[in-house]
Design a protein around this motif. Structure first.
Motif, PDB file in Angstrom:
ATOM      1  N   HIS A 195      -1.372   7.553  -9.382  1.00 12.10           N
ATOM      2  CA  HIS A 195      -0.429   7.069  -8.261  1.00 12.10           C
ATOM      3  C   HIS A 195      -1.229   6.906  -6.947  1.00 12.10           C
ATOM      4  O   HIS A 195      -2.028   7.596  -6.768  1.00 12.10           O
ATOM      5  CB  HIS A 195       0.732   7.888  -8.199  1.00 12.10           C
ATOM      6  N   TYR A 196      -1.109   5.812  -6.282  1.00 14.00           N
ATOM      7  CA  TYR A 196      -1.813   5.470  -5.360  1.00 14.00           C
ATOM      8  C   TYR A 196      -1.051   5.268  -4.020  1.00 14.00           C
ATOM      9  O   TYR A 196       0.034   4.398  -4.210  1.00 14.00           O
ATOM     10  CB  TYR A 196      -2.903   4.303  -5.342  1.00 14.00           C
ATOM     11  N   SER A 197      -1.009   5.609  -2.862  1.00 16.80           N
ATOM     12  CA  SER A 197      -0.243   5.436  -1.703  1.00 16.80           C
ATOM     13  C   SER A 197      -0.845   5.092  -0.420  1.00 16.80           C
ATOM     14  O   SER A 197      -2.223   5.636  -0.215  1.00 16.80           O
ATOM     15  CB  SER A 197       0.714   6.411  -1.424  1.00 16.80           C
ATOM     16  N   VAL A 198      -0.320   4.367   0.559  1.00 10.61           N
ATOM     17  CA  VAL A 198      -1.157   4.169   1.787  1.00 10.61           C
ATOM     18  C   VAL A 198       0.222   4.343   2.876  1.00 10.61           C
ATOM     19  O   VAL A 198       1.400   4.394   2.493  1.00 10.61           O
ATOM     20  CB  VAL A 198      -1.583   2.763   2.034  1.00 10.61           C
ATOM     21  N   ARG A 199      -0.462   4.416   4.137  1.00  8.51           N
ATOM     22  CA  ARG A 199       0.856   4.739   5.180  1.00  8.51           C
ATOM     23  C   ARG A 199       0.681   3.226   5.822  1.00  8.51           C
ATOM     24  O   ARG A 199      -0.456   2.798   6.431  1.00  8.51           O
ATOM     25  CB  ARG A 199       0.496   5.663   6.347  1.00  8.51           C
ATOM     26  N   PHE A 200       1.929   2.613   6.268  1.00 10.25           N
ATOM     27  CA  PHE A 200       1.971   1.299   7.035  1.00 10.25           C
ATOM     28  C   PHE A 200       1.828   1.507   8.516  1.00 10.25           C
ATOM     29  O   PHE A 200       2.061   2.578   9.194  1.00 10.25           O
ATOM     30  CB  PHE A 200       3.132   0.642   6.734  1.00 10.25           C
ATOM     31  N   VAL A 201       0.427   0.772   8.988  1.00  9.28           N
ATOM     32  CA  VAL A 201       0.325   0.828  10.475  1.00  9.28           C
ATOM     33  C   VAL A 201       0.879  -0.287  11.340  1.00  9.28           C
ATOM     34  O   VAL A 201       1.601  -0.315  12.117  1.00  9.28           O
ATOM     35  CB  VAL A 201      -1.133   0.998  10.957  1.00  9.28           C
ATOM     36  N   SER A 202       0.440  -1.600  10.665  1.00  6.93           N
ATOM     37  CA  SER A 202       0.842  -2.812  11.326  1.00  6.93           C
ATOM     38  C   SER A 202       0.795  -4.154  10.583  1.00  6.93           C
ATOM     39  O   SER A 202       0.094  -4.138   9.631  1.00  6.93           O
ATOM     40  CB  SER A 202       0.379  -3.023  12.818  1.00  6.93           C
ATOM     41  N   LEU A 203       1.620  -5.097  11.110  1.00 10.48           N
ATOM     42  CA  LEU A 203       1.585  -6.234  10.289  1.00 10.48           C
ATOM     43  C   LEU A 203       0.195  -6.972  10.991  1.00 10.48           C
ATOM     44  O   LEU A 203       0.074  -7.283  12.162  1.00 10.48           O
ATOM     45  CB  LEU A 203       2.438  -7.048  10.589  1.00 10.48           C
ATOM     46  N   ALA A 204      -0.470  -7.657  10.002  1.00  6.69           N
ATOM     47  CA  ALA A 204      -1.661  -8.482  10.689  1.00  6.69           C
ATOM     48  C   ALA A 204      -1.387  -9.908  10.325  1.00  6.69           C
ATOM     49  O   ALA A 204      -1.323 -10.891  11.454  1.00  6.69           O
ATOM     50  CB  ALA A 204      -2.934  -8.290   9.806  1.00  6.69           C
ATOM     51  N   ARG A 205      -1.028 -10.369   9.142  1.00  2.00           N
ATOM     52  CA  ARG A 205      -0.492 -11.793   8.981  1.00  2.00           C
ATOM     53  C   ARG A 205       0.572 -11.607   7.827  1.00  2.00           C
ATOM     54  O   ARG A 205       0.571 -10.976   7.121  1.00  2.00           O
ATOM     55  CB  ARG A 205      -1.457 -12.590   8.343  1.00  2.00           C
ATOM     56  N   GLN A 206       1.542 -12.690   7.833  1.00  2.00           N
ATOM     57  CA  GLN A 206       2.791 -12.773   6.790  1.00  2.00           C
ATOM     58  C   GLN A 206       2.982 -14.179   6.428  1.00  2.00           C
ATOM     59  O   GLN A 206       2.822 -15.020   7.230  1.00  2.00           O
ATOM     60  CB  GLN A 206       3.808 -12.032   7.286  1.00  2.00           C
ATOM     61  N   ARG A 207       3.287 -14.578   5.259  1.00  2.00           N
ATOM     62  CA  ARG A 207       3.807 -15.796   4.767  1.00  2.00           C
ATOM     63  C   ARG A 207       4.973 -15.651   4.511  1.00  2.00           C
ATOM     64  O   ARG A 207       5.655 -14.510   4.398  1.00  2.00           O
ATOM     65  CB  ARG A 207       2.917 -16.084   3.608  1.00  2.00           C
TER      66      ARG A 207
ATOM     67  N   PRO B 123      -8.638   0.795 -11.096  1.00  2.00           N
ATOM     68  CA  PRO B 123      -8.194   0.847  -9.825  1.00  2.00           C
ATOM     69  C   PRO B 123      -6.843   0.476  -9.718  1.00  2.00           C
ATOM     70  O   PRO B 123      -6.227   0.094 -10.413  1.00  2.00           O
ATOM     71  CB  PRO B 123      -9.218  -0.324  -9.431  1.00  2.00           C
ATOM     72  N   PRO B 124      -6.427   0.629  -8.478  1.00  3.51           N
ATOM     73  CA  PRO B 124      -4.951   0.758  -8.015  1.00  3.51           C
ATOM     74  C   PRO B 124      -4.420  -0.731  -8.285  1.00  3.51           C
ATOM     75  O   PRO B 124      -4.786  -1.761  -7.679  1.00  3.51           O
ATOM     76  CB  PRO B 124      -4.742   1.051  -6.755  1.00  3.51           C
ATOM     77  N   ALA B 125      -3.540  -0.835  -9.223  1.00  2.00           N
ATOM     78  CA  ALA B 125      -2.720  -2.118  -9.441  1.00  2.00           C
ATOM     79  C   ALA B 125      -1.623  -2.161  -8.610  1.00  2.00           C
ATOM     80  O   ALA B 125      -1.053  -3.196  -8.222  1.00  2.00           O
ATOM     81  CB  ALA B 125      -2.329  -2.296 -10.962  1.00  2.00           C
ATOM     82  N   THR B 126      -0.971  -1.189  -8.182  1.00  2.00           N
ATOM     83  CA  THR B 126       0.119  -1.171  -7.188  1.00  2.00           C
ATOM     84  C   THR B 126       0.134  -0.013  -6.347  1.00  2.00           C
ATOM     85  O   THR B 126      -0.336   1.138  -6.684  1.00  2.00           O
ATOM     86  CB  THR B 126       1.527  -0.855  -8.061  1.00  2.00           C
ATOM     87  N   LEU B 127       0.293  -0.299  -5.094  1.00  2.00           N
ATOM     88  CA  LEU B 127       0.536   1.000  -4.131  1.00  2.00           C
ATOM     89  C   LEU B 127       1.772   1.228  -3.542  1.00  2.00           C
ATOM     90  O   LEU B 127       2.740   0.198  -3.557  1.00  2.00           O
ATOM     91  CB  LEU B 127      -0.463   0.444  -2.885  1.00  2.00           C
ATOM     92  N   SER B 128       1.948   2.496  -3.195  1.00  3.62           N
ATOM     93  CA  SER B 128       3.212   2.767  -2.495  1.00  3.62           C
ATOM     94  C   SER B 128       3.086   3.101  -1.225  1.00  3.62           C
ATOM     95  O   SER B 128       1.997   3.313  -0.854  1.00  3.62           O
ATOM     96  CB  SER B 128       4.143   4.012  -3.428  1.00  3.62           C
ATOM     97  N   PHE B 129       4.289   3.469  -0.444  1.00  6.01           N
ATOM     98  CA  PHE B 129       4.048   3.499   1.046  1.00  6.01           C
ATOM     99  C   PHE B 129       4.671   4.936   1.302  1.00  6.01           C
ATOM    100  O   PHE B 129       5.956   5.166   0.859  1.00  6.01           O
ATOM    101  CB  PHE B 129       4.552   2.556   1.664  1.00  6.01           C
ATOM    102  N   SER B 130       4.034   5.787   2.188  1.00  5.12           N
ATOM    103  CA  SER B 130       4.660   6.747   2.542  1.00  5.12           C
ATOM    104  C   SER B 130       5.751   6.731   3.887  1.00  5.12           C
ATOM    105  O   SER B 130       6.592   7.650   4.108  1.00  5.12           O
ATOM    106  CB  SER B 130       3.642   7.862   3.374  1.00  5.12           C
ATOM    107  N   ASN B 131       5.723   5.575   4.381  1.00  5.60           N
ATOM    108  CA  ASN B 131       6.583   5.122   5.527  1.00  5.60           C
ATOM    109  C   ASN B 131       7.261   3.677   5.067  1.00  5.60           C
ATOM    110  O   ASN B 131       7.056   3.009   5.840  1.00  5.60           O
ATOM    111  CB  ASN B 131       6.079   5.170   6.674  1.00  5.60           C
ATOM    112  N   VAL B 132       8.253   3.745   4.079  1.00  2.00           N
ATOM    113  CA  VAL B 132       8.744   2.417   3.613  1.00  2.00           C
ATOM    114  C   VAL B 132       9.528   1.590   4.807  1.00  2.00           C
ATOM    115  O   VAL B 132       9.485   0.550   5.025  1.00  2.00           O
ATOM    116  CB  VAL B 132       9.551   2.766   2.353  1.00  2.00           C
ATOM    117  N   ARG B 133      10.250   2.537   5.397  1.00  2.00           N
ATOM    118  CA  ARG B 133      11.095   2.067   6.552  1.00  2.00           C
ATOM    119  C   ARG B 133      10.535   1.289   7.574  1.00  2.00           C
ATOM    120  O   ARG B 133      10.683  -0.018   7.950  1.00  2.00           O
ATOM    121  CB  ARG B 133      12.038   3.269   7.038  1.00  2.00           C
ATOM    122  N   ALA B 134       9.089   1.882   8.145  1.00  2.00           N
ATOM    123  CA  ALA B 134       8.252   0.940   9.041  1.00  2.00           C
ATOM    124  C   ALA B 134       7.803  -0.108   8.446  1.00  2.00           C
ATOM    125  O   ALA B 134       7.932  -1.040   9.268  1.00  2.00           O
ATOM    126  CB  ALA B 134       7.106   1.915   9.211  1.00  2.00           C
TER     127      ALA B 134
END
Length: 188
Positions: free
Chosen positions: A162-174, A108-119
């Protein structure tokens, strides 16, 4: 034993071995290149279709938790060209990673990349940390975050998954952590 019986016996043995693992497998899909996509039971995404170049596309919006790292990539080819590349990687928490679809024969995916890194960077990385990165007071920024994503894709490139997602929004951050380590380069 005849060749047809050998194949039948091998198939039965494989089915027997996989029967214990099939409890976690919700379904499988086979691409035109004969690669098998495993979709675990309880996955937060649904299979949509196979695109070009052995890319499986999925529908679904979900919360992704894990650790991100953004910084200068260790890429010998870029160094020779006197270019420096910033890269982003995201390591999902294991329980969620095990629910995401993956290519059979790979984990299963150990690392994901993003289609919209800047966002991702503009909404997740604090401006003061980003300034230190650009001034090279740090070579990478890391932290934990819970984010909303969609557009999950799984591809095979250069013999690796290779596995990727698109960032939509921030839920929580540390809080973020600045380091002098570079981000490993992925790809071929």
């Amino acid at each position: 034993m005849r060749p047809a019986r050998k194949r039948l016996a091998a198939g039965a043995a494989a089915l027997f071995i996989l029967s214990g693992a099939s409890a976690a497998i919700g379904e499988t899909r086979i691409s035109s290149g004969h690669n098998v996509m495993v979709i675990p039971r309880g996955s937060p995404v649904r299979f949509a279709f196979f695109g070009r170049d052995e890319v499986a596309k999925f529908k679904g919006h979900f919360e992704l938790t894990g650790t991100y790292r953004y910084g200068y990539a260790h890429d010998p080819a870029a160094r020779r060209a006197r270019r420096e590349t910033l890269a982003l990687s995201f390591v999902p928490d294991l329980p969620l990673a095990e629910e995401l679809p993956y290519w059979q024969g790979f984990s299963p995916p150990a690392t994901l990349s993003f289609s919209n890194v800047r966002a991702f960077v503009s909404r997740v990385v604090p401006p003061d940390a980003l300034a230190k990165l650009k001034q090279k007071k740090a070579l990478s920024i890391g932290g934990r975050a819970a984010i909303q994503v969609d557009d999950y894709k799984a591809g095979i490139e250069c013999g690796d998954a290779h596995y990727s997602v698109r960032f939509v929004s921030l839920a929580r951050q540390r809080p973020v952590r600045l380091t002098r380590n570079v981000v490993p380069a992925y790809g071929c």
